[in-house]
Enzyme design. Sequence first.
Site, PDB file in Angstrom:
ATOM      1  N   SER A 137      40.571  74.013 -14.227  1.00 56.34           N
ATOM      2  CA  SER A 137      39.778  75.343 -13.772  1.00 56.34           C
ATOM      3  C   SER A 137      40.458  76.629 -14.545  1.00 56.34           C
ATOM      4  O   SER A 137      39.844  77.540 -14.786  1.00 56.34           O
ATOM      5  CB  SER A 137      39.815  75.758 -12.456  1.00 56.34           C
ATOM      6  OG  SER A 137      40.962  75.654 -12.006  1.00 56.34           O
ATOM      7  N   LYS A 190      30.166  77.594  -7.436  1.00 56.80           N
ATOM      8  CA  LYS A 190      29.779  77.826  -8.662  1.00 56.80           C
ATOM      9  C   LYS A 190      28.675  77.725  -9.249  1.00 56.80           C
ATOM     10  O   LYS A 190      27.746  78.664  -9.103  1.00 56.80           O
ATOM     11  CB  LYS A 190      31.214  76.845  -9.237  1.00 56.80           C
ATOM     12  CG  LYS A 190      32.348  77.644  -8.764  1.00 56.80           C
ATOM     13  CD  LYS A 190      33.725  76.634  -9.102  1.00 56.80           C
ATOM     14  CE  LYS A 190      34.937  77.293  -8.838  1.00 56.80           C
ATOM     15  NZ  LYS A 190      35.882  76.407  -8.280  1.00 56.80           N
ATOM     16  N   HIS A 195      34.107  72.346 -11.305  1.00 54.01           N
ATOM     17  CA  HIS A 195      33.496  73.009 -12.449  1.00 54.01           C
ATOM     18  C   HIS A 195      32.720  72.159 -13.220  1.00 54.01           C
ATOM     19  O   HIS A 195      32.088  72.597 -14.477  1.00 54.01           O
ATOM     20  CB  HIS A 195      34.607  73.723 -13.450  1.00 54.01           C
ATOM     21  CG  HIS A 195      35.418  74.857 -12.807  1.00 54.01           C
ATOM     22  ND1 HIS A 195      34.787  76.133 -12.632  1.00 54.01           N
ATOM     23  CD2 HIS A 195      36.332  74.924 -12.020  1.00 54.01           C
ATOM     24  CE1 HIS A 195      35.581  76.845 -12.231  1.00 54.01           C
ATOM     25  NE2 HIS A 195      36.576  76.249 -11.817  1.00 54.01           N
TER      26      HIS A 195
HETATM   27  C1  LIG Z   1      36.995  76.451  -7.546  1.00 49.10           C
HETATM   28  C2  LIG Z   1      37.674  75.099  -6.936  1.00 49.10           C
HETATM   29  C3  LIG Z   1      37.725  74.760  -5.634  1.00 49.10           C
HETATM   30  C4  LIG Z   1      37.543  75.373  -4.532  1.00 49.10           C
HETATM   31  O1  LIG Z   1      36.131  75.516  -4.193  1.00 49.10           O
HETATM   32  P1  LIG Z   1      35.559  76.673  -3.277  1.00 49.10           P
HETATM   33  O2  LIG Z   1      34.231  76.282  -2.936  1.00 49.10           O
HETATM   34  O3  LIG Z   1      35.568  77.907  -4.182  1.00 49.10           O
HETATM   35  O4  LIG Z   1      36.564  76.777  -2.206  1.00 49.10           O
HETATM   36  C5  LIG Z   1      38.415  73.304  -5.550  1.00 49.10           C
HETATM   37  N1  LIG Z   1      38.717  72.546  -6.575  1.00 49.10           N
HETATM   38  C6  LIG Z   1      38.429  72.947  -8.021  1.00 49.10           C
HETATM   39  C7  LIG Z   1      38.833  72.169  -8.853  1.00 49.10           C
HETATM   40  C8  LIG Z   1      38.143  74.342  -8.255  1.00 49.10           C
HETATM   41  O5  LIG Z   1      37.979  74.578  -9.628  1.00 49.10           O
END
Ligand SMILES: *Cc1c(COP(=O)(O)O)cnc(C)c1O
Length: 379
Positions: free
Chosen positions: A168, A227, A196
């Site tokens: 990320s 996302k 992602h």
């Molecule tokens: C953003 C992210 C999360 C968390 O997801 P949310 O739905 O925002 O809590 C978990 N793992 C990774 C790799 C992320 O980039």
Amino acid sequence: MTHSESRQQLLSLKVLESQPGGRCIVNGKNVIGLCSNNYLGLASHPALKQASQQAIERYGCSTSAARLLGGVSKIQVELEEELAKFKSTEAALVFTSGYTANLGTIPALVANSETIFSDQLNHGSIIDGCRLSGATVNIYPHLNPRAVETKLAEAKGKKLIVTDTVFSMDGDIAPIPELVTLAKKYDALLMVDDAHGSGILGEHGKGALEHFHLEGSCEIVLGTLGKALGSIGGFIGASRGLVDLVSSNARSLLFTTTLPPGTVAASLEALRVLREEPELREKLWKNTAHFRQRLDNKGIRAHSQTPIIPILVGKTSDAKEMSNLLFSKDVFVSYVGYPYVPEGQARLRTIVSAQHSIDDLSYAADAIGEAAEELGINV
Ligand SMILES: *Cc1c(COP(=O)(O)O)cnc(C)c1O
């Protein structure tokens, strides 16, 4: 970033006053937004909004109960079925966020006496899930699971290998084929966090496993609905047996209210839009290539395989100054320092979206170059 610096960042929070998007209103200003994970613009897609409104009319604003205590709505069951198809797994399970999905899933899979192998740059939610499990955690160098091959061979009992698919903060991609081979060879469970990758990678946007043509080759795929899917929530896809195990053991699921119907409906609709509007994904990748090229033309290092394009600055104070100067030029890009990234690796993290216009991306890339020059910062 020290505690007082992170407090400062909190106090100077920039506040969104519109839908997130390539153009948005932040602190009263119309800016080019380069912070949002809304890769395809689905958070403001008319079909998602409509589906959400209809679900609220039918089911209300909340389920007002936890999963096992009457909190599962019919559309959540439907969403889990669709997510299983999306990830080509037997079953799927929805959590209230990707964060709580990791927090609940990892301890449900491995216990005290067992062993986890985890990439050095894995997301904080994976790190927290590993800690909560009480298992022995072997952290391997970024993208290099072979470095711990001896330990993998020697570990007794249940083993879990866990990795982000797209990292990320760097936008690079895990060596999934290698991980699949290692997991098979040493009889380890493989769990990939495709937060992602989902919606973006692969011919149909199904994520990193589709990208590598390895669908169905790892035991647990985790994802977020917050996302590219433009909603909120987290999920895992796995065999029916593993989903049952996690759903009856994950404390982050047992002790919390389920997602509200409005967001569940938006997620369901997002999966349909992903199938029916592949042009959004095409636009995203076209925009990404353009932005990277334009940065490159300006002499700015922009190495990344994905729409997450970090611009490494170094010192947190420099990254902050650059972010502020860019905001004055109508470009909204957040800076990231410790604890998100190691000390000395502060950066501006830019994220390209299908919603950006080519002109706005050109302007933003040029502004980044100018800001660095004005401040005498080498990027
Ligand atoms: C953003 C992210 C999360 C968390 O997801 P949310 O739905 O925002 O809590 C978990 N793992 C990774 C790799 C992320 O980039």
